[in-house]
Design a protein around this motif. Structure first.
Motif, PDB file in Angstrom:
ATOM      1  N   ALA A 156       0.829  -1.213   0.000  1.00  0.00           N
ATOM      2  CA  ALA A 156       0.000   0.000   0.000  1.00  0.00           C
ATOM      3  C   ALA A 156       0.859   1.257   0.000  1.00  0.00           C
ATOM      4  O   ALA A 156       0.418   2.307  -0.467  1.00  0.00           O
ATOM      5  CB  ALA A 156      -0.925  -0.010   1.224  1.00  0.00           C
ATOM      6  N   ILE A 157       2.082   1.157   0.508  1.00  0.00           N
ATOM      7  CA  ILE A 157       2.892   2.359   0.741  1.00  0.00           C
ATOM      8  C   ILE A 157       3.960   2.580  -0.328  1.00  0.00           C
ATOM      9  O   ILE A 157       4.252   3.735  -0.683  1.00  0.00           O
ATOM     10  CB  ILE A 157       3.501   2.299   2.168  1.00  0.00           C
ATOM     11  CG1 ILE A 157       2.392   2.426   3.206  1.00  0.00           C
ATOM     12  CG2 ILE A 157       4.589   3.352   2.360  1.00  0.00           C
ATOM     13  CD1 ILE A 157       2.816   2.185   4.648  1.00  0.00           C
ATOM     14  N   PHE A 158       4.540   1.517  -0.874  1.00  0.00           N
ATOM     15  CA  PHE A 158       5.703   1.770  -1.744  1.00  0.00           C
ATOM     16  C   PHE A 158       5.361   2.585  -3.000  1.00  0.00           C
ATOM     17  O   PHE A 158       6.225   3.349  -3.470  1.00  0.00           O
ATOM     18  CB  PHE A 158       6.494   0.482  -2.071  1.00  0.00           C
ATOM     19  CG  PHE A 158       6.077  -0.286  -3.286  1.00  0.00           C
ATOM     20  CD1 PHE A 158       5.213  -1.355  -3.185  1.00  0.00           C
ATOM     21  CD2 PHE A 158       6.567   0.054  -4.550  1.00  0.00           C
ATOM     22  CE1 PHE A 158       4.837  -2.081  -4.298  1.00  0.00           C
ATOM     23  CE2 PHE A 158       6.199  -0.661  -5.683  1.00  0.00           C
ATOM     24  CZ  PHE A 158       5.314  -1.729  -5.554  1.00  0.00           C
ATOM     25  N   PRO A 159       4.142   2.526  -3.557  1.00  0.00           N
ATOM     26  CA  PRO A 159       3.877   3.398  -4.716  1.00  0.00           C
ATOM     27  C   PRO A 159       4.011   4.893  -4.386  1.00  0.00           C
ATOM     28  O   PRO A 159       4.328   5.701  -5.258  1.00  0.00           O
ATOM     29  CB  PRO A 159       2.440   3.028  -5.101  1.00  0.00           C
ATOM     30  CG  PRO A 159       2.264   1.611  -4.610  1.00  0.00           C
ATOM     31  CD  PRO A 159       3.020   1.584  -3.312  1.00  0.00           C
ATOM     32  N   PHE A 160       3.811   5.249  -3.127  1.00  0.00           N
ATOM     33  CA  PHE A 160       3.939   6.652  -2.715  1.00  0.00           C
ATOM     34  C   PHE A 160       5.415   7.000  -2.489  1.00  0.00           C
ATOM     35  O   PHE A 160       5.857   8.085  -2.857  1.00  0.00           O
ATOM     36  CB  PHE A 160       3.114   6.905  -1.443  1.00  0.00           C
ATOM     37  CG  PHE A 160       1.638   6.724  -1.668  1.00  0.00           C
ATOM     38  CD1 PHE A 160       0.831   7.823  -1.911  1.00  0.00           C
ATOM     39  CD2 PHE A 160       1.055   5.460  -1.654  1.00  0.00           C
ATOM     40  CE1 PHE A 160      -0.540   7.660  -2.143  1.00  0.00           C
ATOM     41  CE2 PHE A 160      -0.301   5.290  -1.890  1.00  0.00           C
ATOM     42  CZ  PHE A 160      -1.099   6.384  -2.138  1.00  0.00           C
ATOM     43  N   VAL A 161       6.159   6.076  -1.890  1.00  0.00           N
ATOM     44  CA  VAL A 161       7.606   6.305  -1.723  1.00  0.00           C
ATOM     45  C   VAL A 161       8.251   6.427  -3.102  1.00  0.00           C
ATOM     46  O   VAL A 161       9.128   7.262  -3.325  1.00  0.00           O
ATOM     47  CB  VAL A 161       8.240   5.163  -0.894  1.00  0.00           C
ATOM     48  CG1 VAL A 161       9.752   5.357  -0.789  1.00  0.00           C
ATOM     49  CG2 VAL A 161       7.619   5.103   0.503  1.00  0.00           C
ATOM     50  N   ARG A 162       7.792   5.609  -4.025  1.00  0.00           N
ATOM     51  CA  ARG A 162       8.298   5.689  -5.411  1.00  0.00           C
ATOM     52  C   ARG A 162       8.145   7.109  -5.969  1.00  0.00           C
ATOM     53  O   ARG A 162       9.065   7.649  -6.575  1.00  0.00           O
ATOM     54  CB  ARG A 162       7.510   4.684  -6.266  1.00  0.00           C
ATOM     55  CG  ARG A 162       7.689   4.807  -7.759  1.00  0.00           C
ATOM     56  CD  ARG A 162       6.864   3.723  -8.467  1.00  0.00           C
ATOM     57  NE  ARG A 162       7.032   3.786  -9.901  1.00  0.00           N
ATOM     58  CZ  ARG A 162       6.190   4.394 -10.733  1.00  0.00           C
ATOM     59  NH1 ARG A 162       5.109   5.004 -10.257  1.00  0.00           N
ATOM     60  NH2 ARG A 162       6.428   4.403 -12.023  1.00  0.00           N
ATOM     61  N   GLN A 163       6.972   7.701  -5.736  1.00  0.00           N
ATOM     62  CA  GLN A 163       6.748   9.066  -6.242  1.00  0.00           C
ATOM     63  C   GLN A 163       7.647  10.075  -5.541  1.00  0.00           C
ATOM     64  O   GLN A 163       8.173  10.990  -6.175  1.00  0.00           O
ATOM     65  CB  GLN A 163       5.287   9.486  -6.005  1.00  0.00           C
ATOM     66  CG  GLN A 163       4.339   8.905  -7.022  1.00  0.00           C
ATOM     67  CD  GLN A 163       3.039   9.716  -7.086  1.00  0.00           C
ATOM     68  OE1 GLN A 163       2.690  10.434  -6.153  1.00  0.00           O
ATOM     69  NE2 GLN A 163       2.322   9.590  -8.178  1.00  0.00           N
ATOM     70  N   PHE A 164       7.809   9.904  -4.238  1.00  0.00           N
ATOM     71  CA  PHE A 164       8.651  10.834  -3.478  1.00  0.00           C
ATOM     72  C   PHE A 164      10.086  10.767  -4.004  1.00  0.00           C
ATOM     73  O   PHE A 164      10.724  11.805  -4.239  1.00  0.00           O
ATOM     74  CB  PHE A 164       8.602  10.467  -1.985  1.00  0.00           C
ATOM     75  CG  PHE A 164       9.129  11.533  -1.070  1.00  0.00           C
ATOM     76  CD1 PHE A 164       8.272  12.472  -0.510  1.00  0.00           C
ATOM     77  CD2 PHE A 164      10.477  11.593  -0.754  1.00  0.00           C
ATOM     78  CE1 PHE A 164       8.753  13.466   0.344  1.00  0.00           C
ATOM     79  CE2 PHE A 164      10.964  12.582   0.099  1.00  0.00           C
ATOM     80  CZ  PHE A 164      10.098  13.517   0.647  1.00  0.00           C
ATOM     81  N   VAL A 165      10.566   9.550  -4.209  1.00  0.00           N
ATOM     82  CA  VAL A 165      11.936   9.342  -4.690  1.00  0.00           C
ATOM     83  C   VAL A 165      12.118   9.936  -6.087  1.00  0.00           C
ATOM     84  O   VAL A 165      13.155  10.509  -6.413  1.00  0.00           O
ATOM     85  CB  VAL A 165      12.269   7.833  -4.656  1.00  0.00           C
ATOM     86  CG1 VAL A 165      13.544   7.529  -5.434  1.00  0.00           C
ATOM     87  CG2 VAL A 165      12.398   7.372  -3.209  1.00  0.00           C
ATOM     88  N   ALA A 166      11.095   9.822  -6.905  1.00  0.00           N
ATOM     89  CA  ALA A 166      11.209  10.255  -8.309  1.00  0.00           C
ATOM     90  C   ALA A 166      11.450  11.758  -8.432  1.00  0.00           C
ATOM     91  O   ALA A 166      11.976  12.218  -9.437  1.00  0.00           O
ATOM     92  CB  ALA A 166       9.947   9.862  -9.073  1.00  0.00           C
ATOM     93  N   VAL A 167      11.090  12.513  -7.396  1.00  0.00           N
ATOM     94  CA  VAL A 167      11.297  13.968  -7.475  1.00  0.00           C
ATOM     95  C   VAL A 167      12.795  14.273  -7.591  1.00  0.00           C
ATOM     96  O   VAL A 167      13.197  15.149  -8.352  1.00  0.00           O
ATOM     97  CB  VAL A 167      10.688  14.680  -6.245  1.00  0.00           C
ATOM     98  CG1 VAL A 167      10.962  16.169  -6.291  1.00  0.00           C
ATOM     99  CG2 VAL A 167       9.191  14.407  -6.149  1.00  0.00           C
TER     100      VAL A 167
END
Ligand code: GSH
Length: 199
Positions: A156-167
């Motif tokens: 549930a959480i890693f898709p959001f961490v992925r977005q944060f990292v992509a910045v």
């Protein structure tokens, strides 16, 4: 008739729903939508206009990504993403609530600092970083967020961490959050994630 899942490829909420649907093996018909031009059929079912939306054959409609995950895993949970231990599930729910609440707020500000001009992006990154540090600590101690294998909280959480990292991936991979980086890389490389991201 198969259930219909209205989805948007890059949306982290839709990604978590697709991950659970895929792992469960439940068959659904995927409808990729344009967020700028949402299909009327979806809005008729769910006027709030966010993805994902799951329309079931009996007329029921699930309008929250976590509800869709639970629905899929209730059909079949081959990797035991749901735990029978109440403390483990409570911890998963707390981590997910933090993600969907404060962390999502920091993520939006870090991604779109021009919409939040009170502070520079680095301010919002530092706020998000406090959450990254906590997640990193859990993973360093246990292997995954909520135990020694991937389960509901991770997915549930890693898709959001992925977005944060992509910045600013360079910043992230040079940071001290190496347990989190290894966790993220492993999940991104997994056949399950790859399969739900196919165009
Ligand atoms: N609480 C909802 C949030 C879903 C959500 O906000 N999805 C975004 C895309 S990532 C959306 O559809 N936003 C509407 C829009 O951009 O018009 C859930 O968990 O499913």
């Amino acid at each position: 008739m198969k259930p219909i899942l209205f989805t948007f490829r890059r949306c982290p909420y839709a990604i978590r729903a697709r991950l659970a649907v895929k792992v469960s093996g439940v068959e659904v018909e995927m409808h990729e939508v344009s967020l700028r031009n949402k299909p009327q059929a979806m809005l008729d079912l769910s006027p709030k206009g966010t993805v994902p939306v799951l329309a079931l054959a009996d007329g029921a409609v699930l309008e929250q990504s976590l509800d869709i995950m639970q629905w899929a895993l209730a059909h079949s949970d081959p990797e035991q993403w749901l735990s029978t231990d109440p403390d483990t599930m409570r911890q998963a729910q707390e981590l997910i609530a933090q993600n969907d609440g404060v962390f999502k707020g920091f993520l939006d500000r870090y991604k779109y600092p021009e919409r939040f001009p009170e502070y520079p992006a680095t301010h919002y990154r530092a706020q998000g970083e406090a959450v990254l540090a906590q997640l990193d600590g859990h993973i360093a101690a246990r292997g995954f967020l909520n135990g020694n294998k991937r389960s509901l909280a991770d997915m549930a959480i890693f898709p959001f961490v992925r977005q944060f990292v992509a910045v600013d991936a360079e910043w992230f991979y040079a940071s001290r959050y190496q347990s989190l980086a290894g966790w993220l890389d492993g999940l991104l490389a997994s056949p399950l994630f790859q399969s739900v991201m196919q165009k």
